[in-house]
Design an enzyme around this catalytic site. Structure first.
Site, short mmCIF file in Angstrom:
data_model
loop_
_atom_site.label_atom_id
_atom_site.label_comp_id
_atom_site.label_asym_id
_atom_site.label_seq_id
_atom_site.Cartn_x
_atom_site.Cartn_y
_atom_site.Cartn_z
NE ARG A 124 -15.32 3.89 -3.53
CZ ARG A 124 -14.02 4.47 -3.78
NH1 ARG A 124 -13.49 5.53 -3.06
NH2 ARG A 124 -13.19 3.79 -4.66
CB THR A 173 -10.18 5.33 2.68
OG1 THR A 173 -11.11 5.38 1.54
CG2 THR A 173 -9.25 4.18 2.06
NE ARG A 207 -5.38 7.46 9.07
CZ ARG A 207 -4.76 7.53 10.30
NH1 ARG A 207 -4.80 8.50 11.19
NH2 ARG A 207 -4.12 6.38 10.40
CB ILE A 208 -1.22 10.77 3.08
CG1 ILE A 208 -2.35 9.24 2.63
CG2 ILE A 208 -0.08 10.47 2.48
CD1 ILE A 208 -1.48 7.94 3.11
CB CYS A 213 -1.58 3.02 -1.30
SG CYS A 213 -3.38 2.59 -1.25
CB THR A 214 -3.69 -0.38 -5.04
OG1 THR A 214 -4.49 -0.11 -3.99
CG2 THR A 214 -3.76 -1.61 -5.77
NE ARG A 258 -11.35 1.08 -1.05
CZ ARG A 258 -11.29 2.59 -1.07
NH1 ARG A 258 -12.10 3.03 0.09
NH2 ARG A 258 -11.01 3.22 -1.98
#
Length: 481
Positions: free
Chosen positions: A334, A319, A138-139, A289-290, A370
């Site tokens: 998760r 994610t 993704r990144i 990111c946070t 999440r």
């Protein structure tokens, strides 16, 4: 009927002006390596409607009118100057000119405001700096899009290669397809072709070699003509200095991690502590990111009001680390289906604050939930301040920070009363302050910070890479300190 006709005529006039701006902006970028901004938003390669929308949004947050009729004279004035590589904010030029009472012409004022980028003061155009992406998730794909977008001047950063593990038949075709189309961020802006025989993706004329390897030590980058490159590791597999050092192979000069670093690896939030990077530092992290979302507003509040303690609660999009359906996962919770549940989990962002803001002595705690959205998150930052204040004062301060301070590329500001998460997909800022949700009572302030945890973070990564590569050109007029 007159009002309707007048409104439409006004729109057509502004459309015509915006259309005339496009070739000027493009020529400045291609020939002089000048990026034209409007309140920190790039106008390079933007459409007529996009330029008009950027002007409208800028005047909304500035609290006063700003139109293409205001900014065009400054853009035209730039074409008469002997400009060197730089970023020039015509929104700031127009805004500061209005408050200047010396009676200068637009041309005189512009020449003075950008004097550091002209004549004998201008810096030389840099040689292209090679960049390698290790991993293409993704990144990785969003960073690739940004690198390709910024290669228009032929200088600066140049994406030379992508390193991935082999995935079978038509591997490169499938990876190119994922770069071309994205379910969240839309179509790639340009053209992509694939040379399977040469294992190369050609995106907007940029030839990007796809290298297959299972381990960093398997690759000799000099065999591909790559030299003095910055490698961006977006796999997150190695986070300490020992593991990341394996990337320092022939052809690789520096390693940038797109995840929180461990041990003595510096965690960098551009705009806050990027100037602490030592010239000889070869390994660094862009944090999470946070962390990038909360540290700039936290610094803005600490500098003005002081912060005694705080807590951040992140409501984060799901994610790839989570499961699509219930299945085994090594972490608690998760393993439960990401698109069907809210999932309580941990965040390291609060503890990472100390690395980015070592002078901040306040204790910051954090937790995360999440939620079933694929992109854009929100951080709720609850702060006890060192002095009492009002909601109006805090909003005025943060609005000004977003417009005129050195943090204006990190912090955005929105007053829209009906904004929701999907409105911020594609935001290039590290975080966006939601003015309507902000709460202040005495020495307690609660900030709601939206952030595109994919694209906004990728923009921060690129800013760090530009800085360490020496192609982060100065901005004019200079932000207020």
């Amino acid at each position: 009927m007159t009002v309707i006709e007048d409104s439409f005529t006004n729109w057509k006039n502004r459309e015509e002006i915006a259309e005339s701006m496009i070739p000027i902006i493009g020529k400045l970028h291609r020939e002089r390596d000048v990026t034209v901004l409007l309140h920190s938003r790039s106008l390079v390669n933007k459409s007529v409607v996009s330029i008009l929308k950027t002007h409208r949004f800028a005047r909304q947050i500035a609290g006063e009118e700003l139109s293409v009729t205001d900014t065009l004279p400054f853009l035209q004035a730039l074409t008469t100057l002997d400009l060197g590589p730089s970023q020039i904010d015509i929104g700031m030029l127009a805004a500061t000119y209005k408050t200047d009472d010396r009676g200068l012409s637009v041309e005189e004022f512009t020449a003075e405001a950008v004097a550091g980028a002209t004549g004998a003061n201008k810096i030389e155009r840099r040689e292209p700096r090679d960049v390698v992406l290790y991993g293409f998730g993704r990144i990785g794909r969003l960073v690739a899009r940004l690198l390709i977008e910024k290669a228009g001047s032929g200088n600066g950063l140049r994406l030379r290669a992508i390193v991935v593990r082999g995935g079978g038949d038509q591997d490169i075709v499938k990876r190119a397809s994922l770069l071309r189309r994205d379910s969240i961020h839309g179509q790639f802006q340009g053209t992509i072709t694939v040379d399977e025989a040469d294992s190369t993706i050609i995106a907007n004329g940029n030839a990007i070699k796809v290298i297959y390897a299972n381990d960093p030590t398997e690759v000799d980058y000099t065999a591909y003509g790559i030299k003095n490159a910055i490698l961006i590791d977006n796999t997150g597999k190695w986070r300490d200095r020992e593991g990341l050092s394996n990337h320092l192979r022939p052809g690789i000069d520096k390693v940038v991690l797109t995840a929180p670093g461990k041990g003595d690896v510096p965690n960098i939030v551009h705009g806050v502590n990027h100037d602490t990077i030592k010239p000889d530092e070869q390994i660094l992290s862009c944090a999470s990111c946070t962390t990038n979302a909360i540290v700039p507003p936290l610094k803005a509040m600490a500098d003005e009001y002081g912060v005694l303690r705080g807590h951040v609660e992140t409501v984060h999009s799901f994610t790839n680390d989570q499961n699509l359906l219930d299945n085994y996962h090594k972490a608690d919770r998760r393993g439960r289906s990401a698109p069907l549940n809210m999932v309580i989990t941990e965040t390291g962002a609060a503890s990472a604050v100390a690395k980015a803001l070592p002078d901040l002595k306040a204790k910051i705690t954090g937790s995360s939930i999440r939620v079933p959205v694929p992109d854009v998150s929100i951080a709720i930052l609850n702060l006890q301040l060192a002095r009492g204040t009002t909601r109006e004062e805090v909003l005025d301060h943060l609005r000004n920070v977003s417009l005129t301070s050195p943090l204006k590329r990190q912090i955005d500001f929105i007053t829209a009363p009906d904004a929701v998460s999907s409105d911020f997909i594609g935001s290039r800022h590290a975080s966006i302050i939601d003015a309507g949700a902000t709460k202040v009572e005495g020495d307690n302030a609660i900030l709601y910070l939206w952030y595109d945890n994919e694209f906004g973070y990728s923009c921060q990564v690129i800013r760090v890479v530009q800085h360490v590569s020496g192609v982060e050109y100065p901005t004019y007029p200079a932000p207020a300190v």
